[in-house]
Design an enzyme around this catalytic site. Structure first.
Site, PDB file in Angstrom:
ATOM      1  N   GLU A 202       0.821  -1.210   0.000  1.00  0.00           N
ATOM      2  CA  GLU A 202       0.000   0.000   0.000  1.00  0.00           C
ATOM      3  C   GLU A 202       0.856   1.262   0.000  1.00  0.00           C
ATOM      4  OE1 GLU A 202      -3.959  -1.783   2.156  1.00  0.00           O
ATOM      5  OE2 GLU A 202      -2.488  -0.892   3.469  1.00  0.00           O
TER       6      GLU A 202
ATOM      7  N   CYS B   8       3.581   8.475   0.858  1.00  0.00           N
ATOM      8  CA  CYS B   8       4.147   7.525   1.814  1.00  0.00           C
ATOM      9  C   CYS B   8       4.223   6.166   1.107  1.00  0.00           C
ATOM     10  CB  CYS B   8       3.193   7.487   3.003  1.00  0.00           C
ATOM     11  SG  CYS B   8       3.578   6.240   4.218  1.00  0.00           S
TER      12      CYS B   8
ATOM     13  N   CYS C 293       6.006  -7.011   7.264  1.00  0.00           N
ATOM     14  CA  CYS C 293       7.175  -6.521   8.001  1.00  0.00           C
ATOM     15  C   CYS C 293       7.606  -7.591   8.995  1.00  0.00           C
ATOM     16  CB  CYS C 293       6.826  -5.237   8.745  1.00  0.00           C
ATOM     17  SG  CYS C 293       8.267  -4.450   9.501  1.00  0.00           S
TER      18      CYS C 293
ATOM     19  N   CYS D 188       7.053  -4.933  15.736  1.00  0.00           N
ATOM     20  CA  CYS D 188       6.639  -3.895  16.701  1.00  0.00           C
ATOM     21  C   CYS D 188       5.241  -4.263  17.207  1.00  0.00           C
ATOM     22  CB  CYS D 188       6.632  -2.516  16.044  1.00  0.00           C
ATOM     23  SG  CYS D 188       8.266  -1.972  15.534  1.00  0.00           S
TER      24      CYS D 188
ATOM     25  N   CYS E 178       1.947  -2.225  16.008  1.00  0.00           N
ATOM     26  CA  CYS E 178       1.766  -1.878  14.588  1.00  0.00           C
ATOM     27  C   CYS E 178       0.970  -2.950  13.860  1.00  0.00           C
ATOM     28  CB  CYS E 178       3.144  -1.709  13.947  1.00  0.00           C
ATOM     29  SG  CYS E 178       3.054  -1.306  12.187  1.00  0.00           S
TER      30      CYS E 178
ATOM     31  N   CYS F 271      -0.766   6.110  10.028  1.00  0.00           N
ATOM     32  CA  CYS F 271       0.452   5.419  10.476  1.00  0.00           C
ATOM     33  C   CYS F 271       0.120   4.089  11.137  1.00  0.00           C
ATOM     34  CB  CYS F 271       1.173   6.223  11.555  1.00  0.00           C
ATOM     35  SG  CYS F 271       1.827   7.755  10.993  1.00  0.00           S
TER      36      CYS F 271
HETATM   37  N1  SAH Z   1       9.690   0.397   9.681  1.00  0.00           N
HETATM   38  C1  SAH Z   1       9.905   1.824   9.561  1.00  0.00           C
HETATM   39  C2  SAH Z   1       8.953   2.431   8.568  1.00  0.00           C
HETATM   40  C3  SAH Z   1       7.491   2.387   8.987  1.00  0.00           C
HETATM   41  S1  SAH Z   1       7.049   3.999   9.315  1.00  0.00           S
HETATM   42  C4  SAH Z   1       9.832   2.466  10.925  1.00  0.00           C
HETATM   43  O1  SAH Z   1       9.536   1.772  11.890  1.00  0.00           O
HETATM   44  O2  SAH Z   1      10.145   3.649  11.047  1.00  0.00           O
HETATM   45  C5  SAH Z   1       5.572   3.840  10.139  1.00  0.00           C
HETATM   46  C6  SAH Z   1       5.565   4.714  11.388  1.00  0.00           C
HETATM   47  O3  SAH Z   1       4.287   4.585  12.008  1.00  0.00           O
HETATM   48  C7  SAH Z   1       6.598   4.242  12.389  1.00  0.00           C
HETATM   49  O4  SAH Z   1       7.098   5.324  13.141  1.00  0.00           O
HETATM   50  C8  SAH Z   1       5.729   3.364  13.279  1.00  0.00           C
HETATM   51  O5  SAH Z   1       6.331   3.135  14.518  1.00  0.00           O
HETATM   52  C9  SAH Z   1       4.475   4.184  13.341  1.00  0.00           C
HETATM   53  N2  SAH Z   1       3.280   3.420  13.761  1.00  0.00           N
HETATM   54  C10 SAH Z   1       3.068   2.095  13.686  1.00  0.00           C
HETATM   55  N3  SAH Z   1       1.847   1.775  14.181  1.00  0.00           N
HETATM   56  C11 SAH Z   1       1.278   2.944  14.563  1.00  0.00           C
HETATM   57  C12 SAH Z   1       0.030   3.275  15.119  1.00  0.00           C
HETATM   58  N4  SAH Z   1      -0.903   2.354  15.334  1.00  0.00           N
HETATM   59  N5  SAH Z   1      -0.223   4.563  15.404  1.00  0.00           N
HETATM   60  C13 SAH Z   1       0.681   5.527  15.129  1.00  0.00           C
HETATM   61  N6  SAH Z   1       1.886   5.277  14.587  1.00  0.00           N
HETATM   62  C14 SAH Z   1       2.186   3.990  14.298  1.00  0.00           C
END
Ligand code: SAH
Length: 345
Positions: free
Chosen positions: A93, A106, A113, A117, A120, A337
């Site tokens: 996406e 984006c 992934c 985390c 996420c 995000c």
């Molecule tokens: N793997 C990379 C790129 C993904 S960026 C990274 O971790 O930076 C996606 C961003 O959204 C990251 O900062 C991630 O931590 C954040 N993110 C993931 N789940 C989220 C959520 N439910 N709410 C807000 N931010 C989130």
């Protein structure tokens, strides 16, 4: 799998190498490369002004890959989510976010992934595979072409903040950045590209030095224990080393680092956490983005209250840190995000 090369996987030097192998002058490769990123030459027969002999040789060993759109959804706030289906059926996406007359795109670097985390949604779909350079650049190319033909509009910024961990797909991410930056490719300056990472420390400095792109760090916690709990990658690349890397980066580069910090209710949002974060980043050339957590019923984390978030921000600002609260866009279509996850299992 065929052995044919997708020409859009190749950087300009790689395409030049291919031309040499095919006994053709390097200038033909340069001409071809710039055609690959102008609107829609999706087959060799559409490539006018390129030597027929060269095209015939290329036809034997290569093809021009295209992205296939599976679905497009538009949010109430104008954010648009694109789902692409890859040739092997995997889904990725991309999210286009218009704001104040500027378009930020984006993009994804992997399907799924592997970083795990805990908060996420992309993590819950697991890791499918790395994207090829053509699949990373292809998201930009597809959406840039669409914008251009609809409203003569264009993409201002590219952020690697979609699905996947770009530094876990380092080589292909670097090649894609190379194609995005090349004046004969898509011509984005390094200042217009931001790569976000969960903290693959050894690769951060390397990427910044080689490509000059902006670096964003998903920090999300300022003590080892909390960070390991929510981001298992912290076991392999501990916070302490990540902070040293940020310090070196901020000293060596003329560029500001972006620190991303999601506020989770009761986990990392206390006043003590804010003070600790301010201290950990003291002297860094950085900008802090506080991100209200996007909740999901399948995940146990909660968003901090607006009062807690604004108190947290005050503490950072008073300590002299440039800080903003970044409100997510496109949450009604799961484009915000951490909400990117294909529904297919
Ligand atoms: N793997 C990379 C790129 C993904 S960026 C990274 O971790 O930076 C996606 C961003 O959204 C990251 O900062 C991630 O931590 C954040 N993110 C993931 N789940 C989220 C959520 N439910 N709410 C807000 N931010 C989130």
């Amino acid at each position: 799998m065929s052995d044919l090369k997708n020409l859009r996987d190749l950087t300009l030097p790689e395409l030049e190498e291919l031309a040499v192998k095919l006994d053709e002058p390097i200038s033909r490769a340069q001409q071809l490369f710039s055609r690959l990123y102008r609107p829609l030459p999706n087959s060799f027969c559409q490539m006018h002004n390129i030597s027929k002999k060269f095209l015939a040789k290329l036809n034997e060993v290569s093809f021009i890959g295209e992205m296939k759109l599976q679905q497009k959804e538009m949010s109430r706030d104008g954010t648009t989510k694109y789902a692409f289906i890859l040739t092997d059926g995997n889904i990725i996406e991309s999210v286009l976010i218009p704001s104040n007359g500027r378009n930020t795109l984006c993009i994804s670097s992997q399907s799924g992934c592997a970083m795990g985390c805990k908060f996420c949604l992309t993590s819950t779909m697991g890791f499918k595979r790395n994207l090829q350079p053509s699949e990373i650049v292809g998201q930009v190319l597809f959406i840039a072409n669409e914008l251009k033909s609809n409203k003569n509009n264009y993409i201002n910024n590219i952020v690697f903040m979609g699905m996947g961990e770009p530094l876990a797909n380092y080589d292909n991410t670097l090649k894609a950045i190379n194609i995005l930056q090349d004046e004969k490719g898509l011509g984005f300056s390094d200042r217009k590209i931001t790569v976000s990472t969960c903290g693959i420390t050894p690769k951060i400095m390397e990427l910044a030095k080689i490509s000059g792109v902006n670096i964003a760090i998903s920090l999300h916690a300022v003590d080892e224990e909390t960070r390991t709990e929510i981001m298992p990658i912290n076991k392999k690349y501990p916070l302490q080393d990540l902070l040293s890397c940020c310090s070196e980066l901020s000293a060596n580069q003329q560029r500001q680092i972006l620190i991303e910090y999601i506020l989770f209710k009761g986990i990392n949002d206390s006043e003590a956490d804010a003070t600790k974060l301010a201290e950990a980043l003291e002297g860094f050339n950085c900008k802090i983005n506080l991100i209200p957590y996007n909740e999901h019923p399948a995940l146990p984390y909660q968003q901090s209250t607006p009062e807690v978030a604004s108190k947290f921000m005050d503490i950072l600002c008073k300590a002299g840190h440039l800080t903003i609260i970044r409100h997510s866009r496109g949450s009604d279509i799961s484009a915000a995000c951490g909400q990117l996850a294909s529904k297919e299992k």
